[in-house]
Design a protein around this motif. Structure first.
Motif, PDB file in Angstrom:
ATOM      1  N   SER A   4      -1.484  11.473  -3.615  1.00  0.00           N
ATOM      2  CA  SER A   4      -0.910  10.408  -2.796  1.00  0.00           C
ATOM      3  C   SER A   4      -1.642  10.282  -1.477  1.00  0.00           C
ATOM      4  CB  SER A   4       0.567  10.674  -2.532  1.00  0.00           C
ATOM      5  OG  SER A   4       1.283  10.704  -3.729  1.00  0.00           O
ATOM      6  N   CYS A   5      -1.912  11.415  -0.837  1.00  0.00           N
ATOM      7  CA  CYS A   5      -2.610  11.386   0.449  1.00  0.00           C
ATOM      8  C   CYS A   5      -4.023  10.851   0.292  1.00  0.00           C
ATOM      9  CB  CYS A   5      -2.641  12.779   1.072  1.00  0.00           C
ATOM     10  SG  CYS A   5      -1.041  13.357   1.600  1.00  0.00           S
ATOM     11  N   SER A   6      -4.736  11.301  -0.738  1.00  0.00           N
ATOM     12  CA  SER A   6      -6.095  10.808  -0.931  1.00  0.00           C
ATOM     13  C   SER A   6      -6.091   9.333  -1.309  1.00  0.00           C
ATOM     14  CB  SER A   6      -6.826  11.637  -1.983  1.00  0.00           C
ATOM     15  OG  SER A   6      -6.185  11.524  -3.232  1.00  0.00           O
ATOM     16  N   GLY A   7      -5.090   8.906  -2.052  1.00  0.00           N
ATOM     17  CA  GLY A   7      -4.975   7.487  -2.382  1.00  0.00           C
ATOM     18  C   GLY A   7      -4.719   6.643  -1.152  1.00  0.00           C
ATOM     19  N   VAL A   8      -3.882   7.132  -0.262  1.00  0.00           N
ATOM     20  CA  VAL A   8      -3.588   6.413   0.975  1.00  0.00           C
ATOM     21  C   VAL A   8      -4.841   6.326   1.843  1.00  0.00           C
ATOM     22  CG1 VAL A   8      -2.316   6.570   3.152  1.00  0.00           C
ATOM     23  CG2 VAL A   8      -1.124   6.884   1.000  1.00  0.00           C
ATOM     24  N   VAL A   9      -5.570   7.434   1.941  1.00  0.00           N
ATOM     25  CA  VAL A   9      -6.802   7.432   2.736  1.00  0.00           C
ATOM     26  C   VAL A   9      -7.822   6.476   2.126  1.00  0.00           C
ATOM     27  CG1 VAL A   9      -8.765   8.844   3.456  1.00  0.00           C
ATOM     28  CG2 VAL A   9      -6.455   9.736   3.676  1.00  0.00           C
ATOM     29  N   PHE A  10      -7.973   6.519   0.800  1.00  0.00           N
ATOM     30  CA  PHE A  10      -8.924   5.634   0.135  1.00  0.00           C
ATOM     31  C   PHE A  10      -8.548   4.169   0.336  1.00  0.00           C
ATOM     32  CE2 PHE A  10      -9.960   3.197  -3.736  1.00  0.00           C
ATOM     33  CZ  PHE A  10     -11.334   3.173  -3.599  1.00  0.00           C
ATOM     34  N   LEU A  11      -7.288   3.825   0.087  1.00  0.00           N
ATOM     35  CA  LEU A  11      -6.868   2.433   0.227  1.00  0.00           C
ATOM     36  C   LEU A  11      -6.923   1.978   1.683  1.00  0.00           C
ATOM     37  CD1 LEU A  11      -3.935   2.293  -2.325  1.00  0.00           C
ATOM     38  CD2 LEU A  11      -6.221   1.317  -2.550  1.00  0.00           C
ATOM     39  N   GLY A  12      -6.613   2.879   2.607  1.00  0.00           N
ATOM     40  CA  GLY A  12      -6.745   2.548   4.025  1.00  0.00           C
ATOM     41  C   GLY A  12      -8.185   2.252   4.402  1.00  0.00           C
ATOM     42  N   THR A  13      -9.109   3.029   3.843  1.00  0.00           N
ATOM     43  CA  THR A  13     -10.530   2.793   4.098  1.00  0.00           C
ATOM     44  C   THR A  13     -10.971   1.457   3.512  1.00  0.00           C
ATOM     45  OG1 THR A  13     -10.918   5.174   4.043  1.00  0.00           O
ATOM     46  CG2 THR A  13     -12.835   3.757   3.785  1.00  0.00           C
ATOM     47  N   VAL A  14     -10.493   1.152   2.320  1.00  0.00           N
ATOM     48  CA  VAL A  14     -10.833  -0.131   1.692  1.00  0.00           C
ATOM     49  C   VAL A  14     -10.315  -1.288   2.545  1.00  0.00           C
ATOM     50  CG1 VAL A  14     -10.378  -1.611  -0.310  1.00  0.00           C
ATOM     51  CG2 VAL A  14     -11.015   0.775  -0.634  1.00  0.00           C
ATOM     52  N   VAL A  15      -9.085  -1.199   3.006  1.00  0.00           N
ATOM     53  CA  VAL A  15      -8.519  -2.264   3.839  1.00  0.00           C
ATOM     54  C   VAL A  15      -9.303  -2.389   5.139  1.00  0.00           C
ATOM     55  CG1 VAL A  15      -6.490  -2.929   5.191  1.00  0.00           C
ATOM     56  CG2 VAL A  15      -6.217  -2.191   2.843  1.00  0.00           C
ATOM     57  N   PHE A  16      -9.680  -1.253   5.741  1.00  0.00           N
ATOM     58  CA  PHE A  16     -10.453  -1.292   6.980  1.00  0.00           C
ATOM     59  C   PHE A  16     -11.803  -1.969   6.749  1.00  0.00           C
ATOM     60  CE2 PHE A  16     -13.635   0.650   9.775  1.00  0.00           C
ATOM     61  CZ  PHE A  16     -13.123   0.256  11.002  1.00  0.00           C
ATOM     62  N   LEU A  17     -12.495  -1.583   5.677  1.00  0.00           N
ATOM     63  CA  LEU A  17     -13.797  -2.194   5.398  1.00  0.00           C
ATOM     64  C   LEU A  17     -13.677  -3.672   5.081  1.00  0.00           C
ATOM     65  CD1 LEU A  17     -15.477   0.629   3.280  1.00  0.00           C
ATOM     66  CD2 LEU A  17     -15.994  -0.034   5.638  1.00  0.00           C
ATOM     67  N   LEU A  18     -12.644  -4.049   4.339  1.00  0.00           N
ATOM     68  CA  LEU A  18     -12.438  -5.467   4.062  1.00  0.00           C
ATOM     69  C   LEU A  18     -12.140  -6.254   5.330  1.00  0.00           C
ATOM     70  CD1 LEU A  18     -10.365  -5.390   0.760  1.00  0.00           C
ATOM     71  CD2 LEU A  18     -12.701  -6.212   1.050  1.00  0.00           C
ATOM     72  N   SER A  19     -11.396  -5.649   6.237  1.00  0.00           N
ATOM     73  CA  SER A  19     -11.078  -6.362   7.475  1.00  0.00           C
ATOM     74  C   SER A  19     -12.304  -6.501   8.361  1.00  0.00           C
ATOM     75  CB  SER A  19      -9.949  -5.666   8.223  1.00  0.00           C
ATOM     76  OG  SER A  19     -10.389  -4.407   8.700  1.00  0.00           O
ATOM     77  N   ARG A  20     -13.220  -5.536   8.318  1.00  0.00           N
ATOM     78  CA  ARG A  20     -14.409  -5.587   9.163  1.00  0.00           C
ATOM     79  C   ARG A  20     -15.531  -6.418   8.555  1.00  0.00           C
ATOM     80  NH1 ARG A  20     -13.609  -4.683  14.088  1.00  0.00           N
ATOM     81  NH2 ARG A  20     -15.217  -3.203  14.594  1.00  0.00           N
ATOM     82  N   LYS A  21     -15.721  -6.325   7.253  1.00  0.00           N
ATOM     83  CA  LYS A  21     -16.885  -6.936   6.618  1.00  0.00           C
ATOM     84  C   LYS A  21     -16.594  -8.256   5.911  1.00  0.00           C
ATOM     85  CE  LYS A  21     -19.468  -3.437   7.690  1.00  0.00           C
ATOM     86  NZ  LYS A  21     -20.405  -3.543   8.770  1.00  0.00           N
ATOM     87  N   CYS A  22     -15.448  -8.373   5.296  1.00  0.00           N
ATOM     88  CA  CYS A  22     -15.185  -9.534   4.439  1.00  0.00           C
ATOM     89  C   CYS A  22     -14.215 -10.533   5.044  1.00  0.00           C
ATOM     90  CB  CYS A  22     -14.657  -9.068   3.084  1.00  0.00           C
ATOM     91  SG  CYS A  22     -15.852  -8.083   2.183  1.00  0.00           S
ATOM     92  N   GLY A  23     -13.804 -10.325   6.248  1.00  0.00           N
ATOM     93  CA  GLY A  23     -12.940 -11.302   6.887  1.00  0.00           C
ATOM     94  C   GLY A  23     -11.464 -11.169   6.569  1.00  0.00           C
ATOM     95  N   LEU A  24     -11.034 -10.001   6.091  1.00  0.00           N
ATOM     96  CA  LEU A  24      -9.605  -9.788   5.871  1.00  0.00           C
ATOM     97  C   LEU A  24      -8.917  -9.760   7.225  1.00  0.00           C
ATOM     98  CD1 LEU A  24      -7.310  -9.041   3.835  1.00  0.00           C
ATOM     99  CD2 LEU A  24      -7.790  -6.678   4.434  1.00  0.00           C
ATOM    100  N   ARG A  25      -7.984 -10.591   7.402  1.00  0.00           N
ATOM    101  CA  ARG A  25      -7.282 -10.672   8.685  1.00  0.00           C
ATOM    102  C   ARG A  25      -6.255  -9.555   8.806  1.00  0.00           C
ATOM    103  NH1 ARG A  25     -11.037 -13.570   9.972  1.00  0.00           N
ATOM    104  NH2 ARG A  25     -10.986 -15.820   9.754  1.00  0.00           N
ATOM    105  N   VAL A  26      -5.938  -9.199  10.022  1.00  0.00           N
ATOM    106  CA  VAL A  26      -4.945  -8.155  10.267  1.00  0.00           C
ATOM    107  C   VAL A  26      -3.600  -8.553   9.683  1.00  0.00           C
ATOM    108  CG1 VAL A  26      -3.725  -6.885  12.064  1.00  0.00           C
ATOM    109  CG2 VAL A  26      -6.158  -7.351  12.317  1.00  0.00           C
ATOM    110  N   ALA A  27      -3.266  -9.831   9.762  1.00  0.00           N
ATOM    111  CA  ALA A  27      -2.006 -10.312   9.194  1.00  0.00           C
ATOM    112  C   ALA A  27      -1.970 -10.102   7.679  1.00  0.00           C
ATOM    113  CB  ALA A  27      -1.806 -11.792   9.521  1.00  0.00           C
ATOM    114  N   HIS A  28      -3.108 -10.277   7.015  1.00  0.00           N
ATOM    115  CA  HIS A  28      -3.160 -10.048   5.572  1.00  0.00           C
ATOM    116  C   HIS A  28      -2.951  -8.573   5.254  1.00  0.00           C
ATOM    117  CE1 HIS A  28      -5.970 -13.766   5.486  1.00  0.00           C
ATOM    118  NE2 HIS A  28      -4.713 -14.126   5.390  1.00  0.00           N
TER     119      HIS A  28
END
Length: 64
Positions: A4-28
């Protein structure tokens, strides 16, 4: 718990990278997080948990 912890870290990293590189907004990202929290309190949550556990077991058993 470790999965669970590694999944949370992985998904958090994916969301962070999407928000920085692909234009994922903070609201999304906040909407996705709230959706996850609300989904966790529904009747389908145990099925999702069991499915992710079996997928992790399947991926853990792969040998390259």
């Amino acid at each position: 718990m470790i999965l669970s912890c590694s999944g949370v870290v992985f998904l958090g990293t994916v969301v962070f990278l999407l928000s920085r590189k692909c234009g994922l907004r903070v609201a999304h990202a906040i909407t996705c997080a709230l959706f996850g929290f609300f989904l966790a309190s529904t009747a389908i949550a145990p099925s999702i948990h069991a499915g992710s556990q079996s997928l992790a077991g399947l991926l853990g058993g792969l040998r390259f």
